[in-house]
Design an enzyme around this catalytic site. Structure first.
Site, PDB file in Angstrom:
ATOM      1  N   GLY A  73       2.615  -2.386  -2.357  1.00 38.22           N
ATOM      2  CA  GLY A  73       1.291  -3.078  -2.244  1.00 38.22           C
ATOM      3  C   GLY A  73       0.241  -2.009  -3.046  1.00 38.22           C
ATOM      4  O   GLY A  73      -0.508  -2.959  -3.518  1.00 38.22           O
ATOM      5  N   ASN A 154      -5.795  -2.825   7.899  1.00 40.69           N
ATOM      6  CA  ASN A 154      -4.635  -2.289   8.535  1.00 40.69           C
ATOM      7  C   ASN A 154      -5.043  -1.231   9.544  1.00 40.69           C
ATOM      8  O   ASN A 154      -4.257  -0.934  10.074  1.00 40.69           O
ATOM      9  CB  ASN A 154      -4.125  -1.560   7.252  1.00 40.69           C
ATOM     10  N   GLN A 182      -0.867  -6.597   5.150  1.00 41.03           N
ATOM     11  CA  GLN A 182      -0.972  -6.765   6.537  1.00 41.03           C
ATOM     12  C   GLN A 182      -0.952  -8.038   7.181  1.00 41.03           C
ATOM     13  O   GLN A 182      -0.579  -8.335   8.240  1.00 41.03           O
ATOM     14  CB  GLN A 182      -1.968  -5.932   7.431  1.00 41.03           C
ATOM     15  N   GLY A 203       6.888  -4.614   0.668  1.00 41.79           N
ATOM     16  CA  GLY A 203       8.156  -4.877   1.447  1.00 41.79           C
ATOM     17  C   GLY A 203       8.347  -4.291   2.674  1.00 41.79           C
ATOM     18  O   GLY A 203       8.739  -4.854   3.848  1.00 41.79           O
ATOM     19  N   CYS A 327      -5.943  13.305   7.516  1.00 39.37           N
ATOM     20  CA  CYS A 327      -5.971  14.583   7.437  1.00 39.37           C
ATOM     21  C   CYS A 327      -5.841  15.102   5.954  1.00 39.37           C
ATOM     22  O   CYS A 327      -4.919  14.862   5.448  1.00 39.37           O
ATOM     23  CB  CYS A 327      -4.673  14.967   8.101  1.00 39.37           C
TER      24      CYS A 327
HETATM   25  C1  PLP Z   1       0.358  -0.204   3.262  1.00 41.18           C
HETATM   26  C2  PLP Z   1      -0.789  -0.747   2.736  1.00 41.18           C
HETATM   27  C3  PLP Z   1      -0.964  -0.920   1.215  1.00 41.18           C
HETATM   28  C4  PLP Z   1       0.017  -0.075   0.360  1.00 41.18           C
HETATM   29  O1  PLP Z   1       1.349  -0.510   0.336  1.00 41.18           O
HETATM   30  P1  PLP Z   1       2.660   0.504  -0.153  1.00 41.18           P
HETATM   31  O2  PLP Z   1       3.815  -0.677  -0.579  1.00 41.18           O
HETATM   32  O3  PLP Z   1       2.801   1.559   1.011  1.00 41.18           O
HETATM   33  O4  PLP Z   1       2.090   0.765  -1.535  1.00 41.18           O
HETATM   34  C5  PLP Z   1      -1.892  -1.404   0.846  1.00 41.18           C
HETATM   35  N1  PLP Z   1      -2.744  -2.170   1.568  1.00 41.18           N
HETATM   36  C6  PLP Z   1      -2.687  -2.227   2.904  1.00 41.18           C
HETATM   37  C7  PLP Z   1      -3.647  -2.927   3.692  1.00 41.18           C
HETATM   38  C8  PLP Z   1      -1.618  -1.450   3.432  1.00 41.18           C
HETATM   39  O5  PLP Z   1      -1.452  -1.657   4.727  1.00 41.18           O
END
Ligand code: PLP
Length: 384
Positions: A73, A154, A182, A203, A327
């Site tokens: 993502g 998210n 999400q 994924g 954190c």
């Molecule tokens: C987890 C997440 C990402 C990042 O995805 P990765 O595959 O971990 O790089 C980006 N945007 C949202 C909204 C996410 O929840």
């Protein structure tokens, strides 16, 4: 991990499903060929790559040529935003419209562009965590290069009015990116109807493997080369394909699409149980919007209690939940998402995110509610 572990952090990552795991296995040890090879082992891999691209295109109602596999993502967000910005700058456009509660992969990409002369307009997300399409309409002007707004948040699970914003962007001739990381696990997305130019999927948020994702880029939308080298990913992102993971991502997308509605229905009574219990709990505050949300993500703040201590106490009971706050070097920072809703720093430090998934059961939720209310009572007694 012990068998009794109760996992309620599905917005952070998910377990690979059996179907995905089984689909991936042959591509690690048997069909391990390079899709670039012209001998049969290579052709077999190339066929799996094509089939995977087709499956992903089907899941998003788009064409195969519009799917680009990435490392996840974050990369998809970076690639889409940088491509749109770089290409539109040539036309004298240097403004980006977004929200203050995007994922850091979007926020920090936009910040990097600010250093290169771009301006950012942050739309208000209001107390309920939902953007208003009319605000987007109002701020888009002749200088706007890109609108980037997440599909589902998210931390609080709110659904944004993507289709309305997509329509406005289409009318005004502005590029539109949405981080759907999400949304993809829970909603059926139609890129065409939603008027989306770029869309990011990961994924591992939909019971697929980590380290793989995709970028949908509408045919005709600008996309700049991201990794120079070979001709992989339509010549724009070089490197031998992460085939087993790509096969896993495609399988996960197909499985999710087939089951999304059933899953939401099974998760709904579980989240209802949690909200019913927490709404009765003293000092508990629901964050987000009660209706414009996916059922699987819940967020509550607890007056006078930091989410960090809740997370650690729940962990001792074998339950995994997320604190809303990041954190950094020992300091507990308030969540940027909760702060953007106009909450006090204290409450924004107290956000507990409970995110359910397809493997959660009613028995687990009963234990969770009992343990959490017990911990809250104990913490209150210690404090008072
Ligand atoms: C987890 C997440 C990402 C990042 O995805 P990765 O595959 O971990 O790089 C980006 N945007 C949202 C909204 C996410 O929840």
């Amino acid at each position: 991990m012990s068998k009794t572990y109760i996992y309620l952090d599905n917005a952070a990552t998910t377990r690979i499903s059996d179907r995905v795991f089984n689909a991936m296995q042959p591509y690690l040890r048997e069909s391990y060929g390079n899709p670039g090879g012209i001998y049969s082992l290579g052709r077999e891999a190339a066929r799996a790559l094509r089939d995977s691209r087709l499956m992903c295109a089907k899941a998003l109602s788009c064409e195969q040529g519009e799917i680009y596999f990435t490392s996840g993502g974050s990369e998809s967000d970076n690639w889409a935003i940088l491509s749109a910005a770089e290409s539109m700058r040539e036309q004298g456009k240097n403004r980006i419209v977004t929200t203050p509660f995007e994922h850091k992969a979007v926020l920090n990409t936009v910040k990097a562009l600010e250093k290169r002369g771009f301006e950012t307009v942050y739309l208000p997300v209001y107390e309920n965590g939902v953007v208003r399409a009319e605000d987007a309409e109002r701020v888009i002007d002749g200088k706007t290069a890109l609108v980037t707004i997440m599909y589902v948040n998210n931390e609080i699970g709110t659904i944004q009015p993507v289709r309305e914003i997509g329509e406005i962007c289409g009318k005004k001739g502005v590029l539109f990116h949405t981080d759907a990381v999400q949304a993809a696990p829970h909603m059926v997305i139609d890129t065409e109807k939603d008027g989306i130019d770029y869309l990011s999927v990961s994924g591992h948020k939909l019971h697929g493997p980590k380290g793989v994702g995709l970028l949908y880029c509408r045919k005709g939308a600008p996309l700049v080369p991201f990794v120079n080298g070979g001709t992989q990913e339509h010549g724009l992102r070089a490197g031998t394909e992460n085939l087993a993971s790509i096969v896993g991502l495609a399988e996960a997308m197909a499985e999710t699409k087939e089951n999304a509605e059933i899953e939401n229905k099974t998760v709904l009574p579980l989240t209802k149980k949690i909200t019913e219990a927490l709404d009765k709990t003293k000092g508990a505050r629901f964050n987000g919007d009660r209706t414009k949300r996916i059922p699987s993500i819940l967020n509550y703040s607890f007056e006078g209690i930091e989410s960090e201590s809740l997370v650690l106490q729940l962990d001792l009971k074998g339950i995994a939940c997320a604190g809303g706050s990041a954190c950094t070097s020992g300091d507990v920072l308030p969540s940027h998402v909760l702060m953007s809703l106009g909450m006090s720093e204290e409450l924004a430090r107290g956000g507990l995110r409970i995110s359910l998934g397809r493997y959660n059961t009613e028995a687990e939720i009963n234990i969770f509610i009992r343990e959490l209310t017990g911990i809250l009572e104990k913490l209150r007694r210690l404090r008072d």
